[in-house]
Design a protein around this motif. Structure first.
Motif, PDB file in Angstrom:
ATOM      1  N   MET A 229       0.828  -1.206   0.000  1.00 19.76           N
ATOM      2  CA  MET A 229       0.000   0.000   0.000  1.00 19.76           C
ATOM      3  C   MET A 229       0.862   1.254   0.000  1.00 19.76           C
ATOM      4  SD  MET A 229      -2.917  -1.249   2.698  1.00 19.76           S
ATOM      5  CE  MET A 229      -3.063   0.393   3.369  1.00 19.76           C
ATOM      6  N   ALA A 230       1.989   1.231   0.735  1.00 17.63           N
ATOM      7  CA  ALA A 230       2.890   2.387   0.741  1.00 17.63           C
ATOM      8  C   ALA A 230       3.468   2.617  -0.654  1.00 17.63           C
ATOM      9  CB  ALA A 230       4.006   2.168   1.756  1.00 17.63           C
ATOM     10  N   LYS A 231       3.798   1.542  -1.344  1.00 17.05           N
ATOM     11  CA  LYS A 231       4.343   1.682  -2.699  1.00 17.05           C
ATOM     12  C   LYS A 231       3.267   2.097  -3.708  1.00 17.05           C
ATOM     13  CE  LYS A 231       8.196  -1.590  -2.193  1.00 17.05           C
ATOM     14  NZ  LYS A 231       9.280  -0.752  -2.748  1.00 17.05           N
ATOM     15  N   ALA A 232       2.017   1.688  -3.439  1.00 15.59           N
ATOM     16  CA  ALA A 232       0.923   2.051  -4.334  1.00 15.59           C
ATOM     17  C   ALA A 232       0.309   3.401  -3.992  1.00 15.59           C
ATOM     18  CB  ALA A 232      -0.159   0.966  -4.286  1.00 15.59           C
ATOM     19  N   SER A 233       0.785   4.036  -2.938  1.00 13.14           N
ATOM     20  CA  SER A 233       0.329   5.357  -2.488  1.00 13.14           C
ATOM     21  C   SER A 233      -1.152   5.378  -2.137  1.00 13.14           C
ATOM     22  CB  SER A 233       0.639   6.441  -3.531  1.00 13.14           C
ATOM     23  OG  SER A 233      -0.213   6.351  -4.647  1.00 13.14           O
ATOM     24  N   LEU A 259       1.439   3.162 -14.442  1.00 14.57           N
ATOM     25  CA  LEU A 259       1.964   1.803 -14.306  1.00 14.57           C
ATOM     26  C   LEU A 259       2.633   1.519 -12.967  1.00 14.57           C
ATOM     27  CD1 LEU A 259       3.587   1.446 -17.853  1.00 14.57           C
ATOM     28  CD2 LEU A 259       1.357   0.587 -17.101  1.00 14.57           C
ATOM     29  N   VAL A 260       3.528   2.406 -12.515  1.00 12.19           N
ATOM     30  CA  VAL A 260       4.370   2.082 -11.367  1.00 12.19           C
ATOM     31  C   VAL A 260       3.536   1.864 -10.113  1.00 12.19           C
ATOM     32  CG1 VAL A 260       6.190   2.953  -9.850  1.00 12.19           C
ATOM     33  CG2 VAL A 260       6.403   3.200 -12.325  1.00 12.19           C
ATOM     34  N   VAL A 261       2.525   2.694  -9.871  1.00  9.69           N
ATOM     35  CA  VAL A 261       1.702   2.511  -8.676  1.00  9.69           C
ATOM     36  C   VAL A 261       0.713   1.363  -8.841  1.00  9.69           C
ATOM     37  CG1 VAL A 261       1.914   4.908  -7.955  1.00  9.69           C
ATOM     38  CG2 VAL A 261       0.035   4.246  -9.459  1.00  9.69           C
ATOM     39  N   LYS A 262       0.534   0.865 -10.081  1.00 10.88           N
ATOM     40  CA  LYS A 262      -0.372  -0.268 -10.302  1.00 10.88           C
ATOM     41  C   LYS A 262       0.311  -1.599 -10.025  1.00 10.88           C
ATOM     42  CE  LYS A 262      -3.333   2.719 -11.734  1.00 10.88           C
ATOM     43  NZ  LYS A 262      -3.410   3.062 -13.152  1.00 10.88           N
ATOM     44  N   ALA A 263       1.635  -1.655 -10.138  1.00 14.73           N
ATOM     45  CA  ALA A 263       2.342  -2.920  -9.898  1.00 14.73           C
ATOM     46  C   ALA A 263       2.153  -3.406  -8.458  1.00 14.73           C
ATOM     47  CB  ALA A 263       3.819  -2.766 -10.235  1.00 14.73           C
ATOM     48  N   PRO A 264       2.312  -2.567  -7.415  1.00 14.28           N
ATOM     49  CA  PRO A 264       2.027  -3.053  -6.057  1.00 14.28           C
ATOM     50  C   PRO A 264       0.579  -3.483  -5.874  1.00 14.28           C
ATOM     51  CG  PRO A 264       3.286  -1.010  -5.979  1.00 14.28           C
ATOM     52  CD  PRO A 264       2.842  -1.197  -7.391  1.00 14.28           C
ATOM     53  N   PHE A 265      -0.357  -2.770  -6.490  1.00 21.92           N
ATOM     54  CA  PHE A 265      -1.757  -3.180  -6.387  1.00 21.92           C
ATOM     55  C   PHE A 265      -1.966  -4.549  -7.037  1.00 21.92           C
ATOM     56  CE2 PHE A 265      -5.962  -3.467  -8.372  1.00 21.92           C
ATOM     57  CZ  PHE A 265      -6.756  -3.436  -7.235  1.00 21.92           C
ATOM     58  N   PHE A 266      -1.310  -4.791  -8.159  1.00 18.63           N
ATOM     59  CA  PHE A 266      -1.394  -6.106  -8.811  1.00 18.63           C
ATOM     60  C   PHE A 266      -0.932  -7.199  -7.849  1.00 18.63           C
ATOM     61  CE2 PHE A 266       0.668  -9.503 -11.204  1.00 18.63           C
ATOM     62  CZ  PHE A 266      -0.323  -9.860 -12.109  1.00 18.63           C
ATOM     63  N   LEU A 267       0.132  -6.943  -7.110  1.00 20.14           N
ATOM     64  CA  LEU A 267       0.622  -7.941  -6.159  1.00 20.14           C
ATOM     65  C   LEU A 267      -0.348  -8.121  -4.994  1.00 20.14           C
ATOM     66  CD1 LEU A 267       4.461  -7.262  -6.020  1.00 20.14           C
ATOM     67  CD2 LEU A 267       3.189  -8.913  -7.375  1.00 20.14           C
ATOM     68  N   ILE A 268      -1.012  -7.059  -4.563  1.00 15.25           N
ATOM     69  CA  ILE A 268      -2.031  -7.212  -3.510  1.00 15.25           C
ATOM     70  C   ILE A 268      -3.156  -8.119  -4.003  1.00 15.25           C
ATOM     71  CG2 ILE A 268      -3.724  -5.995  -2.102  1.00 15.25           C
ATOM     72  CD1 ILE A 268      -1.866  -3.605  -2.052  1.00 15.25           C
ATOM     73  N   LEU A 269      -3.549  -7.956  -5.259  1.00 18.28           N
ATOM     74  CA  LEU A 269      -4.551  -8.860  -5.832  1.00 18.28           C
ATOM     75  C   LEU A 269      -4.064 -10.301  -5.805  1.00 18.28           C
ATOM     76  CD1 LEU A 269      -5.887  -6.964  -8.992  1.00 18.28           C
ATOM     77  CD2 LEU A 269      -7.010  -7.215  -6.783  1.00 18.28           C
ATOM     78  N   ARG A 270      -2.798 -10.512  -6.176  1.00 17.41           N
ATOM     79  CA  ARG A 270      -2.271 -11.873  -6.163  1.00 17.41           C
ATOM     80  C   ARG A 270      -2.280 -12.461  -4.754  1.00 17.41           C
ATOM     81  NH1 ARG A 270       0.919 -13.710 -10.272  1.00 17.41           N
ATOM     82  NH2 ARG A 270       0.335 -15.693  -9.325  1.00 17.41           N
ATOM     83  N   LEU A 271      -1.923 -11.644  -3.757  1.00 21.50           N
ATOM     84  CA  LEU A 271      -1.901 -12.135  -2.380  1.00 21.50           C
ATOM     85  C   LEU A 271      -3.300 -12.502  -1.901  1.00 21.50           C
ATOM     86  CD1 LEU A 271       0.569  -9.663  -0.616  1.00 21.50           C
ATOM     87  CD2 LEU A 271       1.017 -12.022  -1.269  1.00 21.50           C
ATOM     88  N   TRP A 272      -4.278 -11.644  -2.144  1.00 17.24           N
ATOM     89  CA  TRP A 272      -5.598 -11.826  -1.571  1.00 17.24           C
ATOM     90  C   TRP A 272      -6.444 -12.838  -2.336  1.00 17.24           C
ATOM     91  CZ3 TRP A 272      -8.353  -8.869   2.359  1.00 17.24           C
ATOM     92  CH2 TRP A 272      -7.495  -8.126   3.156  1.00 17.24           C
ATOM     93  N   PHE A 273      -6.248 -12.917  -3.650  1.00 14.42           N
ATOM     94  CA  PHE A 273      -7.126 -13.784  -4.436  1.00 14.42           C
ATOM     95  C   PHE A 273      -6.454 -15.069  -4.903  1.00 14.42           C
ATOM     96  CE2 PHE A 273      -9.122  -9.595  -4.948  1.00 14.42           C
ATOM     97  CZ  PHE A 273     -10.417  -9.911  -4.581  1.00 14.42           C
TER      98      PHE A 273
END
Length: 500
Positions: A229-233, A259-273
């Motif tokens: 979340m810190a990396k995704a602002s 793109l850059v702030v979307k990459a951490p969000f993509f990883l959060i999706l991978r973790l949760w789903f």
């Protein structure tokens, strides 16, 4: 699940997608920093073709692509994987990078006669290639520690672009960005250590079969989520983003926001789903949605008060990121998450926002280049001087507001429908309020640009039409996404581990 061939000819595309930008970077180093833009003219079209080829292979084959590095299967080795969502993200990154490269050919080119300073062109193009490789590795990776390596490469290349001009303000912004990113990295790495200590593996595919919702696992995922979340602002960890994006070159701001702030969000999706089993309580998902709602409302209000265009767009980025975190409670229910309209709406919001925000930052760059400033109160006559750029800004704003026809309209309509279907009326109210606030700051800029004025303020000559058309093309893509069907998109379900 149907059998998936490993390390076949199609799977080799995944390795090439990660290696091609690095090969471009090596070629720039081999040329001793001279004419890096020429290397980019070759690498960028090839990278777009690779991303499209991966998307076509996944879509037509109806299966995820896998590549095992060195022939060593996890947990001993590393595996690359492209499912439907990964393929979409690869194409998104390739198209945004391509637009940024086209836009920057004039601004970051080697001086004539090679007598001038070549450090700025070399730094920009080399860091753009490094960033692209890191993004592709995030979208294709399967190993939690490998994600950490990719995020660090992404962070250091982005920080370099933020302070490219060397001014004191941008150096301070870059340092703040770096501190937040390092805090996020520490939290993420601690979570990875807990996962490894608990299960002895880090591959998401293997963890999906082993992981349990016990206190250690939940604590690890919580730390990793906060770090990302810190990396995704995400609000309230967004303080680094506005000054960093506002001070970076226009093309760098576009890539950072899209793109850059979307990459951490993509990883959060991978973790949760993809990694966690279904959580016993919906409160965790609603907590993330509440933070997203705070971002939408508060940062939209802050954007309304900004005097500079790039700061307005930067705070708008934080607000629009909030919509992405609404997907966590909206994708829950009796259906598989990839079959819900909440999941499709969240992904469509991610893609449409990327194109719209890239168009806005590039348009802001053209405006500042032409007028010599980006003070909104002094935009009178701008629409006559830069009609294409202003039109592109308006079309991109259409998507942010969620007005038809635009990708933002379909995305927000899907999220709104999911919220009402799940009885989450407070999320529906936030979506509607956020759209009205976005209309406020978009129309504020357009009103100032279309006001009567001399259209002859100090500054440079109007930017070449080709650069304005690049901006317009991005905005038109954001609008064209509004014609996708109002239903779950089958491509986004390809390659899910639990797909029968």
């Amino acid at each position: 699940m149907m059998p998936v061939p490993v390390n076949d000819a199609a799977s080799l595309l995944l390795v090439l997608a990660v290696l091609l930008p690095i090969l471009g970077l090596c070629a720039m180093l081999g040329l001793r920093g001279l004419h890096p833009e020429r290397v980019a003219r070759v690498a960028v079209p090839l990278g777009v073709a690779l991303a499209v080829a991966i998307l076509v292979e996944v879509w037509t084959g109806g299966r995820a692509l896998h590549y095992t590095l060195g022939g060593w299967e996890p947990p001993l080795g590393l595996r690359l994987r492209a499912d439907g969502l990964s393929a979409v993200m690869l194409v998104l990154a390739a198209l945004i990078i391509c637009a940024a490269a086209l836009f920057s050919q004039r601004e970051f080119r080697t001086p004539e006669g090679v007598d001038g300073d070549t450090r700025a062109p070399f730094t920009f193009w080399s860091m753009l290639m490094a960033m692209w490789s890191a993004l592709n590795l995030v979208f294709l990776g399967e190993d939690l520690f490998n994600f950490f390596v990719a995020l660090e490469l992404l962070t250091f290349s982005a920080v370099t672009l933020v302070c490219l001009d060397g001014r004191t303000a941008t150096l301070h912004a870059a340092l703040r960005y770096l501190l937040f990113a390092l805090l996020g990295s520490v939290l993420y790495l601690l979570g990875v250590a807990l996962i490894y200590g608990r299960y002895g593996v880090l591959d998401i595919g293997l963890l999906h079969e082993l992981v349990q919702a016990d206190p250690v696992t939940l604590a690890a995922v919580a730390m990793m989520t906060v770090g990302l979340m810190a990396k995704a602002s995400l609000f309230p960890l967004h303080l680094w983003l506005p000054p960093a994006h506002a001070g970076a070159p226009p093309a760098a701001s576009a890539v950072l926001s899209a793109l850059v702030v979307k990459a951490p969000f993509f990883l959060i999706l991978r973790l949760w789903f993809d990694l966690l089993p279904p959580l016993p309580s919906p409160l965790a998902g609603q907590l993330l949605a509440a933070l997203g709602a705070g971002a939408i409302l508060l940062c939209s209000l802050v954007a309304l008060r900004q005097a500079r265009l790039k700061l307005l767009i930067a705070y708008s980025t934080v607000a629009q990121i909030g919509y992405l975190f609404l997907v966590f409670p909206l994708a829950a229910g009796p259906l598989a998450f990839w079959e819900t309209i909440g999941w499709t709406g969240g992904v469509l919001q991610l893609v449409s926002h990327a194109f719209a925000k890239a168009a806005m930052f590039l348009a802001a760059g053209l405006i500042a280049e032409t007028l010599g400033h980006d003070r909104i109160g002094e935009f009178a006559g701008l629409a006559r001087r830069l009609p294409v750029a202003v039109a592109a800004f308006a079309l991109a704003g259409l998507s942010l507001m969620g007005l038809p026809p635009s990708g933002g309209f379909v995305a927000k309509l899907l999220l709104l429908s999911a919220a009402t279907a799940n009885g989450l009326w407070w999320i529906a109210a936030v979506i509607l309020t956020g759209g009205m606030l976005a209309a406020g700051y978009v129309f504020r800029v357009l009103g100032a640009a279309m006001a009567d004025g001399p259209a002859g303020e100090p500054g440079g000559p109007p930017s070449p039409l080709a650069r304005q058309l690049v901006v317009l093309a991005l905005a038109l893509v954001a609008v064209a996404l509004g014609f996708v069907p109002l239903q779950p998109f089958a491509l986004l379900g390809i390659g899910r581990e639990v797909l029968p």
